[in-house]
Design an enzyme around this catalytic site. Structure first.
Site, PDB file in Angstrom:
ATOM      1  N   ARG A 280      75.764  76.392  58.917  1.00 31.31           N
ATOM      2  CA  ARG A 280      75.814  77.227  57.407  1.00 31.31           C
ATOM      3  C   ARG A 280      75.643  78.588  57.844  1.00 31.31           C
ATOM      4  O   ARG A 280      74.653  79.149  57.952  1.00 31.31           O
ATOM      5  CB  ARG A 280      75.723  76.634  56.327  1.00 31.31           C
ATOM      6  CG  ARG A 280      75.587  75.239  55.688  1.00 31.31           C
ATOM      7  CD  ARG A 280      74.901  74.658  54.687  1.00 31.31           C
ATOM      8  NE  ARG A 280      75.049  73.817  54.323  1.00 31.31           N
ATOM      9  CZ  ARG A 280      75.962  72.613  53.599  1.00 31.31           C
ATOM     10  NH1 ARG A 280      76.305  73.537  52.568  1.00 31.31           N
ATOM     11  NH2 ARG A 280      75.530  71.356  53.179  1.00 31.31           N
TER      12      ARG A 280
ATOM     13  N   LYS B 225      77.903  79.223  36.436  1.00 29.74           N
ATOM     14  CA  LYS B 225      79.252  78.655  36.818  1.00 29.74           C
ATOM     15  C   LYS B 225      80.235  79.134  36.116  1.00 29.74           C
ATOM     16  O   LYS B 225      80.563  80.763  34.926  1.00 29.74           O
ATOM     17  CB  LYS B 225      79.880  77.280  36.774  1.00 29.74           C
ATOM     18  CG  LYS B 225      78.885  76.636  38.329  1.00 29.74           C
ATOM     19  CD  LYS B 225      79.015  75.303  38.938  1.00 29.74           C
ATOM     20  CE  LYS B 225      78.262  75.343  40.067  1.00 29.74           C
ATOM     21  NZ  LYS B 225      77.104  75.308  40.844  1.00 29.74           N
TER      22      LYS B 225
HETATM   23  N1  PLP Z   1      77.064  69.409  39.577  1.00 26.32           N
HETATM   24  C1  PLP Z   1      78.329  69.746  40.351  1.00 26.32           C
HETATM   25  C2  PLP Z   1      79.260  69.169  40.613  1.00 26.32           C
HETATM   26  C3  PLP Z   1      77.887  71.267  40.964  1.00 26.32           C
HETATM   27  O1  PLP Z   1      79.590  71.338  42.123  1.00 26.32           O
HETATM   28  C4  PLP Z   1      77.033  71.786  41.466  1.00 26.32           C
HETATM   29  C5  PLP Z   1      76.746  73.256  42.283  1.00 26.32           C
HETATM   30  O2  PLP Z   1      77.927  73.670  42.753  1.00 26.32           O
HETATM   31  C6  PLP Z   1      75.509  71.124  40.172  1.00 26.32           C
HETATM   32  C7  PLP Z   1      75.801  70.051  39.825  1.00 26.32           C
HETATM   33  C8  PLP Z   1      74.659  72.542  41.108  1.00 26.32           C
HETATM   34  O3  PLP Z   1      74.734  73.264  40.031  1.00 26.32           O
HETATM   35  P1  PLP Z   1      73.809  74.251  39.408  1.00 26.32           P
HETATM   36  O4  PLP Z   1      74.651  75.374  40.975  1.00 26.32           O
HETATM   37  O5  PLP Z   1      73.604  75.059  37.944  1.00 26.32           O
HETATM   38  O6  PLP Z   1      72.881  74.258  40.093  1.00 26.32           O
END
Ligand code: PLP
Length: 429
Positions: free
Chosen positions: A22, A249
């Site tokens: 990465r 997000k």
């Molecule tokens: N659940 C899903 C479906 C995700 O894609 C992500 C992260 O992208 C998370 C949970 C984790 O969320 P966070 O970025 O708030 O830790």
């Protein structure tokens, strides 16, 4: 003596060889300029770029109400939270945020965690560990945070084919109905951009009296009435036991939450290590998340503008005949199907066109489905979309990096295998 250095170096070499290493791009975002940002190259030079791969789907991280709330909270309460909620006190802003989220989702309670990852991991791990004989039924496309929580719980886990209500039905029918069973799915899958058939999946889970856990990380703020997500949009709020969401997000801040009945929330609050033993989110984060949630309850302009931009970019991808995953959301993956090509195209887009798209390779997506994940926002202008079109057309046609003519890929076809392999879960049927 164990040679730690060689072990670590060998593992890193393997990642390079397999094109799974990465590489992060250093970015500097500027307020009021998103999706424009500056990319700082290895030599330290600053280059202006347009970000096309952010999860800040509505640009809320830059919104005046969100920034203002954070500033005011810092001025009034200082910066850090000062400790865990358990031993240092719960800030009134966190309590207010939880009340707002419970109200938005029509539940008895809500609980805020330091991230969406932690919300999934610790909630599922706690339920699986404490419910006697618990069995999970996990969609093959589920996010690592859910898989990790289920795996760590020590409970049995049955993986069913992605979005396949029939497979879920068969799997549930084969287990003892007296055991506590939990169906864990996402409403919107972030790497494919596909939306789960919620009506069918929830009906099956209900018919077998299973508890339903739905991750709405990529849906809250962006979809549904007042941004309440896809479960609410489908009219299923009363049917789903636990809705998990993200604050980092669509809401543009950071953190995660679960909403459920008051009793279930109290149970998680009282038992989940990932909630109890960690420093609380600072007041500025709680205040800005609260401002974002409230703003998106009142205003739908951002959501409408996002949908318009998404339609424009979707048309563009189909006009350019680029392979995409069938989906109906704000996430538009261009499947390249080869890690080296994927990296080369991303590099060319950045260096030649100032377009930042992060290559997504295995193990985040299955090998052979490497992709660029395009996420328009309301803040992308027509001019930016036109420049993206020109750049993608050029990259797709360049002989050195021509993409494979892959058929449309059903999301999750390869994901089930990945899920089983990566997390060593037990299949029952
Ligand atoms: N659940 C899903 C479906 C995700 O894609 C992500 C992260 O992208 C998370 C949970 C984790 O969320 P966070 O970025 O708030 O830790």
């Amino acid at each position: 003596m164990f040679d730690f250095t060689s072990f670590f170096a060998d593992r890193l070499d393997a990642l390079h060889r397999e094109h799974r290493y990465r590489r992060f791009r250093t970015l500097e975002r500027e307020p009021c300029a998103f999706p424009r940002a500056y990319w700082r190259s290895d030599s330290g030079q600053r280059h202006e770029v347009v970000v096309w791969c952010s999860n800040d789907y509505l640009g809320m991280s830059q919104h005046e109400v969100v920034r203002d709330a954070a500033r005011k909270a810092i001025d009034r309460f200082g910066n850090g939270a000062g400790g865990t909620r358990n031993i240092s006190g719960t800030h009134s802003l966190l309590v207010e945020l939880e009340r707002e989220l419970a109200d938005l989702h029509g539940r008895g309670g809500a609980l805020v965690f330091s991230s969406g990852y932690v919300a999934n991991d610790t909630t599922l791990a706690t339920l699986g560990r404490l419910l006697p004989g618990c069995v999970f039924f996990s969609d093959a496309g589920n996010h690592a945070s859910m898989i990790e929580g289920m795996r760590r719980s020590g409970a049995r886990c049955q993986v069913f084919a992605h979005n396949d209500a029939g497979a879920l039905d068969v799997a549930l029918a084969q287990t003892d109905p007296r055991l506590p069973r939990i169906v864990a799915i996402e409403s919107l899958y972030s790497m494919g951009g596909d939306i789960a058939p919620l009506q069918q999946l929830v009906a099956v889970a209900r018919a077998h009296s299973a508890l339903i856990f739905i991750d709405e990380t990529h849906a809250v703020g962006v979809h549904g009435p007042e941004g309440a997500g896809l479960v609410a949009a489908a009219g299923l709020s009363k049917e789903v036991d636990i809705v998990q969401g993200g604050l980092g997000k669509g809401y543009g801040v950071v953190g995660g939450f679960v909403t459920a009945s008051a009793t279930l929330i109290d149970f998680i609050r009282s038992h989940a290590p990932g909630f109890i033993f960690t420093t609380a989110l600072p007041p500025s984060i709680a205040a800005s998340a609260l401002a974002s949630v409230r703003h998106l309850r009142d205003s739908s302009i951002e959501r409408h503008q996002l949908l318009e931009r998404v339609d424009e970019v979707r048309d563009l991808l189909s006009h350019l005949q680029l392979t995409t995953v069938k989906g109906d959301s704000q996430i538009l993956p261009w499947i390249i199907g080869d890690p080296v090509r994927c990296e080369r195209i991303a590099e060319q887009l950045l260096l030649q066109y100032g377009i930042y798209l992060q290559p997504i390779n295995s193990p985040t997506v299955p090998q052979g489905t490497e992709r660029l994940r395009i996420t328009p926002t309301p803040l992308h202008t027509r001019g930016m979309i036109e420049r993206l079109a020109g750049a993608l057309a050029h990259c797709a046609a360049a002989p050195s990096i021509r993409t494979q003519a892959l058929p449309l890929i059903e999301p999750g076809t390869l994901a089930r295998e990945k899920h089983i392999r990566r997390h060593n879960v037990t299949e029952l049927g």
